[in-house]
Design an enzyme around this catalytic site. Sequence first.
Site, PDB file in Angstrom:
ATOM      1  N   LYS A   1      -1.371  -9.769  -1.486  1.00 34.74           N
ATOM      2  CA  LYS A   1      -1.719  -9.928  -0.086  1.00 34.74           C
ATOM      3  C   LYS A   1      -3.168 -10.390   0.025  1.00 34.74           C
ATOM      4  CE  LYS A   1      -3.432  -6.439   2.037  1.00 34.74           C
ATOM      5  NZ  LYS A   1      -4.216  -5.219   2.207  1.00 34.74           N
TER       6      LYS A   1
ATOM      7  N   ASP B   1       3.862  -6.051  -1.962  1.00 33.92           N
ATOM      8  CA  ASP B   1       3.340  -5.083  -1.004  1.00 33.92           C
ATOM      9  C   ASP B   1       3.340  -3.781  -1.779  1.00 33.92           C
ATOM     10  OD1 ASP B   1       3.234  -2.948   0.895  1.00 33.92           O
ATOM     11  OD2 ASP B   1       3.506  -4.479   2.435  1.00 33.92           O
ATOM     12  N   HIS B   2       2.169  -3.335  -2.193  1.00 35.51           N
ATOM     13  CA  HIS B   2       2.171  -2.242  -3.180  1.00 35.51           C
ATOM     14  C   HIS B   2       2.773  -0.957  -2.620  1.00 35.51           C
ATOM     15  CE1 HIS B   2      -1.588  -0.806  -1.324  1.00 35.51           C
ATOM     16  NE2 HIS B   2      -1.392   0.328  -1.956  1.00 35.51           N
TER      17      HIS B   2
ATOM     18  N   LYS C   1      -9.535   3.777   9.080  1.00 37.87           N
ATOM     19  CA  LYS C   1     -10.484   4.183   8.036  1.00 37.87           C
ATOM     20  C   LYS C   1     -11.415   5.216   8.661  1.00 37.87           C
ATOM     21  CE  LYS C   1      -9.867   0.394   5.100  1.00 37.87           C
ATOM     22  NZ  LYS C   1      -9.111   0.711   3.881  1.00 37.87           N
TER      23      LYS C   1
ATOM     24  N   GLU D   1      -6.938   7.091   6.316  1.00 33.77           N
ATOM     25  CA  GLU D   1      -7.837   7.094   5.151  1.00 33.77           C
ATOM     26  C   GLU D   1      -9.156   7.716   5.569  1.00 33.77           C
ATOM     27  OE1 GLU D   1      -7.201   3.437   2.428  1.00 33.77           O
ATOM     28  OE2 GLU D   1      -7.201   2.666   4.461  1.00 33.77           O
TER      29      GLU D   1
ATOM     30  N   LYS E   1       5.542   2.446  -4.331  1.00 40.50           N
ATOM     31  CA  LYS E   1       5.281   3.898  -4.345  1.00 40.50           C
ATOM     32  C   LYS E   1       6.605   4.651  -4.417  1.00 40.50           C
ATOM     33  CE  LYS E   1       1.066   3.579  -1.523  1.00 40.50           C
ATOM     34  NZ  LYS E   1      -0.022   4.150  -2.290  1.00 40.50           N
TER      35      LYS E   1
ATOM     36  N   ASP F   1      -4.678  -5.755   7.493  1.00 41.03           N
ATOM     37  CA  ASP F   1      -4.833  -5.103   6.190  1.00 41.03           C
ATOM     38  C   ASP F   1      -3.710  -4.087   5.930  1.00 41.03           C
ATOM     39  OD1 ASP F   1      -6.409  -4.628   3.818  1.00 41.03           O
ATOM     40  OD2 ASP F   1      -6.999  -2.708   4.687  1.00 41.03           O
TER      41      ASP F   1
ATOM     42  N   ARG G   1     -12.709 -18.085 -13.171  1.00 39.18           N
ATOM     43  CA  ARG G   1     -13.759 -19.100 -13.280  1.00 39.18           C
ATOM     44  C   ARG G   1     -14.837 -18.726 -14.295  1.00 39.18           C
ATOM     45  NH1 ARG G   1     -14.519 -19.310  -6.941  1.00 39.18           N
ATOM     46  NH2 ARG G   1     -13.887 -17.172  -7.311  1.00 39.18           N
TER      47      ARG G   1
ATOM     48  N   HIS H   1       2.025  -3.153   5.050  1.00 35.42           N
ATOM     49  CA  HIS H   1       2.491  -1.851   4.577  1.00 35.42           C
ATOM     50  C   HIS H   1       3.277  -1.092   5.645  1.00 35.42           C
ATOM     51  CE1 HIS H   1      -0.173  -2.918   1.442  1.00 35.42           C
ATOM     52  NE2 HIS H   1      -1.263  -2.360   1.899  1.00 35.42           N
TER      53      HIS H   1
HETATM   54  C1  BG6 Z   1      -4.714  -1.955   0.614  1.00 38.04           C
HETATM   55  C2  BG6 Z   1      -5.757  -2.197   1.655  1.00 38.04           C
HETATM   56  O1  BG6 Z   1      -3.663  -2.872   0.738  1.00 38.04           O
HETATM   57  O2  BG6 Z   1      -4.198  -0.648   0.773  1.00 38.04           O
HETATM   58  C3  BG6 Z   1      -6.851  -1.152   1.589  1.00 38.04           C
HETATM   59  O3  BG6 Z   1      -6.321  -3.476   1.476  1.00 38.04           O
HETATM   60  C4  BG6 Z   1      -6.264   0.225   1.655  1.00 38.04           C
HETATM   61  O4  BG6 Z   1      -7.794  -1.333   2.641  1.00 38.04           O
HETATM   62  C5  BG6 Z   1      -5.158   0.373   0.627  1.00 38.04           C
HETATM   63  O5  BG6 Z   1      -7.301   1.163   1.408  1.00 38.04           O
HETATM   64  C6  BG6 Z   1      -4.445   1.692   0.787  1.00 38.04           C
HETATM   65  O6  BG6 Z   1      -3.604   1.841  -0.299  1.00 38.04           O
HETATM   66  P1  BG6 Z   1      -3.193   3.277  -0.811  1.00 38.04           P
HETATM   67  O7  BG6 Z   1      -2.247   3.008  -1.918  1.00 38.04           O
HETATM   68  O8  BG6 Z   1      -4.451   3.979  -1.206  1.00 38.04           O
HETATM   69  O9  BG6 Z   1      -2.557   3.927   0.375  1.00 38.04           O
END
Ligand code: BG6
Length: 519
Positions: free
Chosen positions: A177, A206-207, A369, A245, A211, A264, A68, A269
């Site tokens: 996501k 889904d990242h 977290k 984390e 990995k 989240d 935007r 994940h």
């Molecule tokens: C994201 C979440 O999808 O993954 C975050 O939204 C999280 O809250 C993160 O911190 C963790 O990713 P990674 O790659 O650091 O394990």
Amino acid sequence: MSTAGSDAPALAELAPGDPRLMRTPAPAAIVIFGATGDLTQRKLLPALYSLAAQLLLPPETIIIGAARTVLSDDDFRDRMRAGVEEHGRLPIDRDVWAGFARRLQYVPLPFDDAAAYGRLRAAIEEADEHRGTRGNRLYYLATAPEFFPVIAEQLGRAGLAAEPDDGARFARLVIEKPFGSDLDSARRLNARLSAVFRERQVYRIDHYLGKETVQNLMALRFGNAIFEPIWNRRYVDHVQITVAEDLGIGSRGGYYDRSGALRDIVQNHMMQVLSLVAMEPPARFESRDVRDEKVKVLRAVPAFDAAAAVTDAVRGQYGAGWIAGERVPGYGEERGVEPGSATETFVAMRLTIENWRWSGTPFYLRTGKRLPRRATEVAIQFKPAPHLPFAAGAVEEVQPNVLTLRIQPDEGASLRFVAKVPGPRIDLRVVSMDFAYGSAFLRASPEAYERLLLDALLGDSTLFARWDEVERAWEVVDEVIRCWEDGAAPPPPVYEAGSWGPPAADDLLERDGRRWRRL
Ligand code: BG6
């Protein structure tokens, strides 16, 4: 005419048989919606730059930022350069950057403004005609989720979504996501997307699947003969999957407070990791076969009902505490968090997989977290030896075997077993055999987003979540969401930042005579 960057000759010079040639996709116009956002600057542009620097992006490819905010092409380039400098895996090379920057363009675009999509279309068609993008399009939705369906529909209306069946050119939609916020909303979102795009065009990111260490789960299981025979209920006592984390929610309070740890991390994940750990061997390492096997696992996980949501799912919210010698605030004091918020920052749950391989073997999941350290791992805890023929005093130290797959940091795997202590008598001690990525391969792993962007350009959806997987993962946890969001439910217990979550998480395993691993 091609306006190829300075990396063009190098690409042509790659020797036949160089793996990069096989992994170089067709040129495309990549359109990133939400191009002024954090994800674009921290992850997407650095990943695209790395691909370009490794000669994995054809020089005709162009990248159009759309958002935007009104920016010029040069403003956009400057911002992206700052992002690559700060967050990139590879340092900026002047020549590579010069070629890369020429591919960057910006189109200001209010996401619901049909006229703006006309301008976007013109920019894409211009690239087709003059830059050699050949009608190929990759749309990346990196916006707030409420815009996902709006953008898809506008793309459809602007005639930008169609993809011919003969594969002559592609139009793919990569979607970040969260894919919905519960089962109903995910279904509604999918219905709107699929009115415009076909499933084969949709790449749900889904990242975690990007990995290296997550992909290594499949390499370890299906590339070795020794693990499969013991990878089942007869030998495995239980499995623990941890995503810990040490960080809090940082500046993402606005998003996180509406999401929470279950949405989240767990629904996406952790469910993905779970399905890779538990799946049957696919016939081939191909998208359909792999995803078919993964979804079968999720279908075999009984969805939580109201009773299980109370007994088998635990939540918590971090309070103030100490992490690495530093005082950190509680969740309620973070920016963007509603006063009195009941959003969970910790989840532990017990799942079962009701099939021949896993029936009776619990899978324990925990994520949070502000835990004491950052560590993501899968621990396969084997059953104890059925009989120990040693004198009582010799076996004090004996503990069951554990295979630990360290997803991050300190990527690698280790196997815990018992060995004899050197000396004149039988004395047993627990030792560990270790594999570390860093020392075994002496090469840096690509970022997850590099792999995923490249796969999306190549049309390989193996490492993306298919709709039936996403839907089933929501089905499994939907009742837990409902219970926790029921106004009558007690608020989540507070755990001190720097601890391993609320006591109820320990009770969940103690009830079964087990304990969380100490990480
Ligand atoms: C994201 C979440 O999808 O993954 C975050 O939204 C999280 O809250 C993160 O911190 C963790 O990713 P990674 O790659 O650091 O394990």
